[in-house]
Design a protein around this motif. Structure first.
Motif, PDB file in Angstrom:
ATOM      1  N   PHE A  15       0.274 -42.529  43.203  1.00 21.69           N
ATOM      2  CA  PHE A  15      -0.229 -42.858  44.535  1.00 21.69           C
ATOM      3  C   PHE A  15       0.002 -41.740  45.545  1.00 21.69           C
ATOM      4  CE2 PHE A  15      -0.024 -45.279  48.612  1.00 21.69           C
ATOM      5  CZ  PHE A  15      -1.358 -45.631  48.640  1.00 21.69           C
ATOM      6  N   GLU A  16       1.191 -41.166  45.552  1.00 25.12           N
ATOM      7  CA  GLU A  16       1.473 -40.120  46.532  1.00 25.12           C
ATOM      8  C   GLU A  16       0.561 -38.900  46.368  1.00 25.12           C
ATOM      9  OE1 GLU A  16       5.646 -39.427  47.588  1.00 25.12           O
ATOM     10  OE2 GLU A  16       6.084 -41.351  46.623  1.00 25.12           O
ATOM     11  N   PRO A  17       0.322 -38.404  45.138  1.00 29.52           N
ATOM     12  CA  PRO A  17      -0.643 -37.295  45.004  1.00 29.52           C
ATOM     13  C   PRO A  17      -2.064 -37.703  45.418  1.00 29.52           C
ATOM     14  CG  PRO A  17       0.717 -37.447  43.034  1.00 29.52           C
ATOM     15  CD  PRO A  17       1.003 -38.664  43.869  1.00 29.52           C
ATOM     16  N   PHE A  18      -2.438 -38.942  45.127  1.00 31.71           N
ATOM     17  CA  PHE A  18      -3.742 -39.435  45.549  1.00 31.71           C
ATOM     18  C   PHE A  18      -3.851 -39.406  47.073  1.00 31.71           C
ATOM     19  CE2 PHE A  18      -6.244 -42.981  47.163  1.00 31.71           C
ATOM     20  CZ  PHE A  18      -7.491 -42.659  46.657  1.00 31.71           C
ATOM     21  N   LEU A  19      -2.819 -39.902  47.761  1.00 35.21           N
ATOM     22  CA  LEU A  19      -2.837 -39.885  49.231  1.00 35.21           C
ATOM     23  C   LEU A  19      -2.923 -38.462  49.770  1.00 35.21           C
ATOM     24  CD1 LEU A  19      -0.315 -42.601  50.468  1.00 35.21           C
ATOM     25  CD2 LEU A  19      -2.807 -42.656  50.525  1.00 35.21           C
ATOM     26  N   ALA A  20      -2.196 -37.541  49.157  1.00 30.92           N
ATOM     27  CA  ALA A  20      -2.255 -36.146  49.591  1.00 30.92           C
ATOM     28  C   ALA A  20      -3.684 -35.608  49.458  1.00 30.92           C
ATOM     29  CB  ALA A  20      -1.279 -35.293  48.784  1.00 30.92           C
ATOM     30  N   ASN A  21      -4.366 -35.956  48.377  1.00 30.32           N
ATOM     31  CA  ASN A  21      -5.764 -35.539  48.197  1.00 30.32           C
ATOM     32  C   ASN A  21      -6.688 -36.175  49.228  1.00 30.32           C
ATOM     33  OD1 ASN A  21      -5.303 -33.814  46.049  1.00 30.32           O
ATOM     34  ND2 ASN A  21      -5.621 -35.394  44.513  1.00 30.32           N
ATOM     35  N   GLU A  22      -6.285 -37.329  49.745  1.00 32.96           N
ATOM     36  CA  GLU A  22      -7.068 -38.014  50.779  1.00 32.96           C
ATOM     37  C   GLU A  22      -6.748 -37.481  52.179  1.00 32.96           C
ATOM     38  OE1 GLU A  22      -9.461 -40.637  50.634  1.00 32.96           O
ATOM     39  OE2 GLU A  22      -9.528 -40.006  48.546  1.00 32.96           O
ATOM     40  N   GLY A  23      -5.807 -36.532  52.276  1.00 35.13           N
ATOM     41  CA  GLY A  23      -5.477 -35.923  53.566  1.00 35.13           C
ATOM     42  C   GLY A  23      -4.269 -36.523  54.264  1.00 35.13           C
ATOM     43  N   PHE A  24      -3.568 -37.434  53.611  1.00 36.69           N
ATOM     44  CA  PHE A  24      -2.394 -38.054  54.214  1.00 36.69           C
ATOM     45  C   PHE A  24      -1.155 -37.186  53.986  1.00 36.69           C
ATOM     46  CE2 PHE A  24      -5.126 -41.726  53.984  1.00 36.69           C
ATOM     47  CZ  PHE A  24      -4.789 -42.470  55.111  1.00 36.69           C
ATOM     48  N   THR A  25      -0.316 -37.145  54.992  1.00 38.94           N
ATOM     49  CA  THR A  25       0.979 -36.469  54.899  1.00 38.94           C
ATOM     50  C   THR A  25       2.054 -37.486  55.266  1.00 38.94           C
ATOM     51  OG1 THR A  25       0.892 -35.735  57.204  1.00 38.94           O
ATOM     52  CG2 THR A  25       0.008 -34.218  55.535  1.00 38.94           C
ATOM     53  N   GLY A  26       3.281 -37.122  55.060  1.00 35.52           N
ATOM     54  CA  GLY A  26       4.380 -37.996  55.431  1.00 35.52           C
ATOM     55  C   GLY A  26       5.342 -38.177  54.295  1.00 35.52           C
ATOM     56  N   ALA A 119      -0.503 -49.113  35.747  1.00 36.79           N
ATOM     57  CA  ALA A 119      -1.801 -49.793  35.837  1.00 36.79           C
ATOM     58  C   ALA A 119      -1.952 -50.495  37.183  1.00 36.79           C
ATOM     59  CB  ALA A 119      -1.959 -50.788  34.686  1.00 36.79           C
ATOM     60  N   LEU A 120      -0.878 -51.102  37.672  1.00 37.23           N
ATOM     61  CA  LEU A 120      -0.926 -51.769  38.981  1.00 37.23           C
ATOM     62  C   LEU A 120      -1.184 -50.755  40.089  1.00 37.23           C
ATOM     63  CD1 LEU A 120      -0.587 -54.377  40.654  1.00 37.23           C
ATOM     64  CD2 LEU A 120       1.862 -53.824  40.763  1.00 37.23           C
ATOM     65  N   VAL A 121      -0.484 -49.634  40.042  1.00 37.29           N
ATOM     66  CA  VAL A 121      -0.691 -48.595  41.059  1.00 37.29           C
ATOM     67  C   VAL A 121      -2.098 -48.026  40.952  1.00 37.29           C
ATOM     68  CG1 VAL A 121       0.078 -46.328  41.868  1.00 37.29           C
ATOM     69  CG2 VAL A 121       1.767 -48.093  41.292  1.00 37.29           C
ATOM     70  N   ASN A 122      -2.610 -47.850  39.739  1.00 38.76           N
ATOM     71  CA  ASN A 122      -3.992 -47.382  39.584  1.00 38.76           C
ATOM     72  C   ASN A 122      -4.993 -48.376  40.169  1.00 38.76           C
ATOM     73  OD1 ASN A 122      -3.868 -44.777  38.476  1.00 38.76           O
ATOM     74  ND2 ASN A 122      -3.383 -45.613  36.461  1.00 38.76           N
ATOM     75  N   ARG A 123      -4.695 -49.661  40.108  1.00 36.57           N
ATOM     76  CA  ARG A 123      -5.557 -50.677  40.729  1.00 36.57           C
ATOM     77  C   ARG A 123      -5.606 -50.463  42.249  1.00 36.57           C
ATOM     78  NH1 ARG A 123      -9.295 -54.291  41.383  1.00 36.57           N
ATOM     79  NH2 ARG A 123      -8.761 -56.358  42.114  1.00 36.57           N
ATOM     80  N   VAL A 124      -4.457 -50.157  42.835  1.00 37.28           N
ATOM     81  CA  VAL A 124      -4.402 -49.873  44.276  1.00 37.28           C
ATOM     82  C   VAL A 124      -5.259 -48.650  44.590  1.00 37.28           C
ATOM     83  CG1 VAL A 124      -2.882 -49.209  46.184  1.00 37.28           C
ATOM     84  CG2 VAL A 124      -2.142 -50.964  44.557  1.00 37.28           C
ATOM     85  N   VAL A 125      -5.121 -47.609  43.789  1.00 34.48           N
ATOM     86  CA  VAL A 125      -5.914 -46.394  43.986  1.00 34.48           C
ATOM     87  C   VAL A 125      -7.408 -46.724  43.876  1.00 34.48           C
ATOM     88  CG1 VAL A 125      -6.493 -44.148  42.962  1.00 34.48           C
ATOM     89  CG2 VAL A 125      -4.088 -44.802  43.288  1.00 34.48           C
ATOM     90  N   MET A 126      -7.777 -47.548  42.911  1.00 41.62           N
ATOM     91  CA  MET A 126      -9.177 -47.927  42.721  1.00 41.62           C
ATOM     92  C   MET A 126      -9.729 -48.685  43.938  1.00 41.62           C
ATOM     93  SD  MET A 126     -10.827 -50.213  39.670  1.00 41.62           S
ATOM     94  CE  MET A 126     -10.438 -51.774  40.441  1.00 41.62           C
ATOM     95  N   LEU A 127      -8.883 -49.474  44.587  1.00 40.11           N
ATOM     96  CA  LEU A 127      -9.310 -50.247  45.753  1.00 40.11           C
ATOM     97  C   LEU A 127      -9.242 -49.447  47.057  1.00 40.11           C
ATOM     98  CD1 LEU A 127      -7.536 -53.646  44.949  1.00 40.11           C
ATOM     99  CD2 LEU A 127      -9.981 -53.125  44.743  1.00 40.11           C
ATOM    100  N   PHE A 128      -8.653 -48.263  47.017  1.00 36.08           N
ATOM    101  CA  PHE A 128      -8.421 -47.490  48.237  1.00 36.08           C
ATOM    102  C   PHE A 128      -9.686 -47.145  49.022  1.00 36.08           C
ATOM    103  CE2 PHE A 128      -7.031 -44.108  51.019  1.00 36.08           C
ATOM    104  CZ  PHE A 128      -5.815 -44.614  51.470  1.00 36.08           C
ATOM    105  N   PRO A 129     -10.845 -46.970  48.406  1.00 37.68           N
ATOM    106  CA  PRO A 129     -12.035 -46.718  49.221  1.00 37.68           C
ATOM    107  C   PRO A 129     -12.255 -47.780  50.312  1.00 37.68           C
ATOM    108  CG  PRO A 129     -12.519 -46.181  46.958  1.00 37.68           C
ATOM    109  CD  PRO A 129     -11.146 -46.830  46.968  1.00 37.68           C
ATOM    110  N   GLN A 130     -11.811 -49.000  50.073  1.00 36.62           N
ATOM    111  CA  GLN A 130     -11.921 -50.031  51.107  1.00 36.62           C
ATOM    112  C   GLN A 130     -11.049 -49.702  52.319  1.00 36.62           C
ATOM    113  OE1 GLN A 130     -11.830 -54.209  49.798  1.00 36.62           O
ATOM    114  NE2 GLN A 130     -11.967 -53.448  47.688  1.00 36.62           N
TER     115      GLN A 130
END
Length: 149
Positions: A15-26, A119-130
């Motif tokens: 999740f954290e690398p995914f967020l970084a790719n989406e432009g999030f920091t923190g 798998a649960l975290v990947n589900r969150v990543v899959m729903l992130f476009p919302q």
């Protein structure tokens, strides 16, 4: 967060690398990105009793925050706690959830299984476009639970 070592490892790995790719920091669990003149805030909120989490997100005006009680918060330290619940939303597990206990991404029964936690975290990543659709356009997708109508 008792019993959540594997879910935390999955968040760090996926999740954290995914967020970084989406432009999030923190720093986990609070993230932000600047977009469209605002700060977009996102936090991983864990169930008070453990075993589940949701993503909570909101907009906040860019710049330093001056609280009503006199505290000055630099822009990079602003997190979801500084926003009114009336302008927040959550990404929840169930479609058209109400953000209640049952709608959390539950991991208490899988917390010892690395693959299932991932798998649960990947589900969150899959729903992130919302989440992006809500932050960018105000669109309330099927897994978005707004705090206000």
């Amino acid at each position: 967060m008792a019993g959540s070592r594997k879910i935390r490892a999955a968040m760090k790995k996926l999740f954290e690398p995914f967020l970084a790719n989406e432009g999030f920091t923190g720093k986990y669990p609070h993230f932000q990105r600047k977009e469209m003149g605002d700060i977009q805030l996102l936090s991983v909120i864990y169930d008070k009793w453990g075993g589940g989490f949701v993503l909570e997100f909101a907009h906040h005006p860019a710049g330093t925050l001056h609280t009503s009680w006199g505290t000055v918060v630099p822009e990079e330290e602003i997190d979801i706690a500084y926003t009114s619940p009336s302008i927040r939303a959550r990404l929840v597990r169930t479609e058209r959830g109400q953000g209640c206990y049952e709608d959390f991404f539950r991991y208490e029964k899988i917390s010892d299984n690395r693959e299932e936690c991932e798998a649960l975290v990947n589900r969150v990543v899959m729903l992130f476009p919302q989440v992006n659709e809500w932050l960018r356009k105000g669109y309330v997708g099927p897994n978005i639970s707004s705090f206000s109508p």
